[in-house]
Enzyme design. Structure first.
Site, PDB file in Angstrom:
ATOM      1  N   LYS A 111       0.803  -1.098  -0.090  1.00 42.24           N
ATOM      2  CA  LYS A 111      -0.016  -0.212  -0.055  1.00 42.24           C
ATOM      3  C   LYS A 111       0.833   1.165  -0.022  1.00 42.24           C
ATOM      4  CE  LYS A 111      -4.157  -1.894   1.655  1.00 42.24           C
ATOM      5  NZ  LYS A 111      -3.926  -3.532   1.443  1.00 42.24           N
TER       6      LYS A 111
HETATM    7  C1  LIG Z   1      -4.451  -4.319   0.545  1.00 39.54           C
HETATM    8  C2  LIG Z   1      -3.323  -5.753   0.376  1.00 39.54           C
HETATM    9  C3  LIG Z   1      -3.857  -6.691  -0.680  1.00 39.54           C
HETATM   10  C4  LIG Z   1      -5.026  -6.621  -1.434  1.00 39.54           C
HETATM   11  O1  LIG Z   1      -4.952  -5.601  -2.428  1.00 39.54           O
HETATM   12  P1  LIG Z   1      -6.280  -5.122  -3.130  1.00 39.54           P
HETATM   13  O2  LIG Z   1      -5.746  -3.892  -4.052  1.00 39.54           O
HETATM   14  O3  LIG Z   1      -7.150  -4.417  -2.022  1.00 39.54           O
HETATM   15  O4  LIG Z   1      -6.896  -6.031  -3.922  1.00 39.54           O
HETATM   16  C5  LIG Z   1      -2.840  -7.844  -0.796  1.00 39.54           C
HETATM   17  N1  LIG Z   1      -1.767  -7.716   0.026  1.00 39.54           N
HETATM   18  C6  LIG Z   1      -1.557  -7.108   1.375  1.00 39.54           C
HETATM   19  C7  LIG Z   1      -0.664  -7.326   2.183  1.00 39.54           C
HETATM   20  C8  LIG Z   1      -2.560  -5.931   1.302  1.00 39.54           C
HETATM   21  O5  LIG Z   1      -2.160  -4.933   2.261  1.00 39.54           O
END
Ligand SMILES: *Cc1c(COP(=O)(O)O)cnc(C)c1O
Length: 493
Positions: A111
């Protein structure tokens, strides 16, 4: 210049700056731009440049009301020394496939790629004398810290995070409560994540509160993953990973590549679809789900049905029943049929289920594959990857690797997206490797994982040991609004 409009109506177009400040369209739809497919990037150019150049190219194309200078300043601020590698998102070998490491940012989760950039884009969009903006977010773990770190110290903006007391991991809690910065606020809520989320939604719907804040020149906003300012930065690493494979001579320019993506809200994998529409040779995008397999069922049957049990898993960032960004895929796969998208979303809201016409599903299935991994398969994959490939992967990445391994290899090079450092989930990774972790706190697990594997925890996480707890507020759910108001008063005094 390209304009953005809602997935549910093409009326009232806005610029990308306006879309980024608004987050969600007034009718509840997601902002999209019809120019997407008409903007092919030059692969030769992409393959000859580094991550920062490609970020400027991708963002300059998708958000074209920003000037070149503005984009360049945003890229420099977002992808600077807070990353532990200048490559930002390096690709490494994973058996016969590849691992795209998205966890080298300040909070060790993917993120960061988007949440280091969004505050920069918002800061430029609001202008030097625009309204001050307080970001309010509820978190089950990863998003909160990534938002705090991204918005800390950004002029004219603040960030307030709510997390469920006692329901995030030791490390995740420490990451948040030690956050520095005069414009940040963190509060534990006596309740569940859903309580936090529900209260934050009520805060956004509270017109009296909005009126009082407007009187002081403050507006509330969210850093939700449906914001185009979070989506656009994620397109970069698909292009850049491709360039890295070319430079490693794993592929030649023009060869197709398959990506497998651990999916929750569908933002990450949708960015891969954007990259494909912008000219990246993508063979397939594989959507990997955990036990919350609503997307696997959808891609298999054409019916999206959220009326099911929620499973708490060891890959918590993918524990989601409504994948919001899927709405954008429905828009593009239906050739921009706003009426269809609006009626499907109305079905979802009213009945909890919708069924997509065959012609749209055919288009979706021509690009997307899917698969699922339950916790047991996830643990086995963590163990096998370590024993057989010397790769220490986190549970989210393991879900994707399990699904990739279960997908027949058609000879294309394949990239598994790795979305978090295994050290963010020490206890579950240790347990998967066969260790007993009963009663051990986060740092004891971190030490044990280092010893067992001979790897080193990222300093962003091991350094938390010395961090001072700066935020010890706890409130009941009905006090969330009051906390936001007092945070605004403190931050914007
Ligand atoms: C948010 C997240 C995801 C999922 O990503 P999306 O864009 O919501 O599909 C997968 N792995 C981790 C570690 C995340 O923080």
């Amino acid at each position: 210049m390209s304009f953005y409009h809602s997935t549910r109506s093409s009326a009232d177009p806005v610029t990308s700056k306006q879309a980024i400040l608004a987050g969600i369209a007034p009718d509840g739809g997601l902002y999209v731009s019809d120019e997407l497919g008409g903007r092919s990037l030059s692969l030769d150019e992409v393959c000859a440049q580094d991550y920062h150049d490609t970020a400027r190219l991708v963002l300059g194309t998708l958000l074209d009301d920003y000037t070149g200078d503005e984009i360049a300043r945003c890229v420099e601020a977002a992808y600077g020394p807070q990353w532990d590698t200048t490559e930002i998102c390096p690709v490494s070998p994973l058996g016969t496939d590849w691992l795209l490491e998205l966890y080298h940012g300040p909070t060790c989760a993917f993120k960061d790629v988007a949440l280091q950039m969004l505050p920069q884009l918002m800061g430029v969009a609001r202008g030097a004398d625009g309204e001050r903006i307080m970001i309010v977010t509820a978190t089950s773990g990863d998003t909160g810290k990534a938002a705090l770190d991204g918005f800390a110290g950004v002029d004219g903006m603040g960030v307030t995070v709510f997390y469920p007391a006692g329901k995030v991991s030791d490390i995740q809690r420490l990451q948040m409560v030690t956050q520095l910065g005069g414009n940040v606020a963190v509060c534990a809520v006596n309740g569940t994540f859903d309580d936090c989320q529900g209260q934050v939604k009520r805060v956004f719907a509270d017109h009296e509160l909005a009126g009082r804040l407007a009187g002081r020149g403050v507006a509330l906003s969210s850093a939700n993953s449906i914001n185009v300012g979070r989506l656009a930065p994620q397109v970069t690493y698909y292009f850049d990973a491709y360039a890295q494979l070319v430079r490693r001579e794993a592929i030649r320019v023009g060869d197709e590549v398959t990506f497998c993506v651990p999916t929750g809200n569908f933002g990450d994998v949708l960015a891969g679809y954007y990259a494909k529409r912008m000219g990246l040779p993508v063979r397939r995008l594989i959507v990997a789900s955990n036990a919350n397999d609503v997307l696997t069922d959808f891609l298999t049957t054409g019916t999206y049905d959220r009326r099911r049990d929620f499973h708490k898993t060891i890959s918590p960032s993918m524990d989601i029943l409504v994948s919001s960004n899927l709405e954008r895929l429905l828009y593009f796969a239906s050739d921009g049929d706003c009426e269809l998208v609006a009626s499907l979303m109305a079905d979802l809201a009213e009945k909890g289920v919708y069924t997509v016409p065959d012609r749209v599903m055919d288009e979706i299935r021509s690009v997307f594959s899917c698969g699922r991994a339950d916790d047991e398969a996830t643990r086995a994959t963590i163990r096998d990857a370590w024993r057989e490939l010397d790769a220490l992967i986190d549970p989210h990445t393991a879900v994707a690797k399990h699904v990739l391994d279960a997908t027949p290899n058609d000879g294309t090079e394949r990239v598994c997206l790795s979305t978090a450092s295994p050290y963010k989930f020490c206890a579950d990774v240790l347990a998967a490797l066969g260790e007993v972790t009963d009663g051990m706190n986060g740092f004891a697990c971190m030490d044990a994982l280092e010893q067992l594997t001979g790897t080193v925890a990222p300093p962003q996480l091991s350094g938390l040991r010395a961090g001072e707890v700066l935020h010890d507020d706890v409130c009941d759910p009905d006090r969330v609004g009051a906390f936001v108001e007092s945070a605004c008063a403190r931050v914007f005094l």
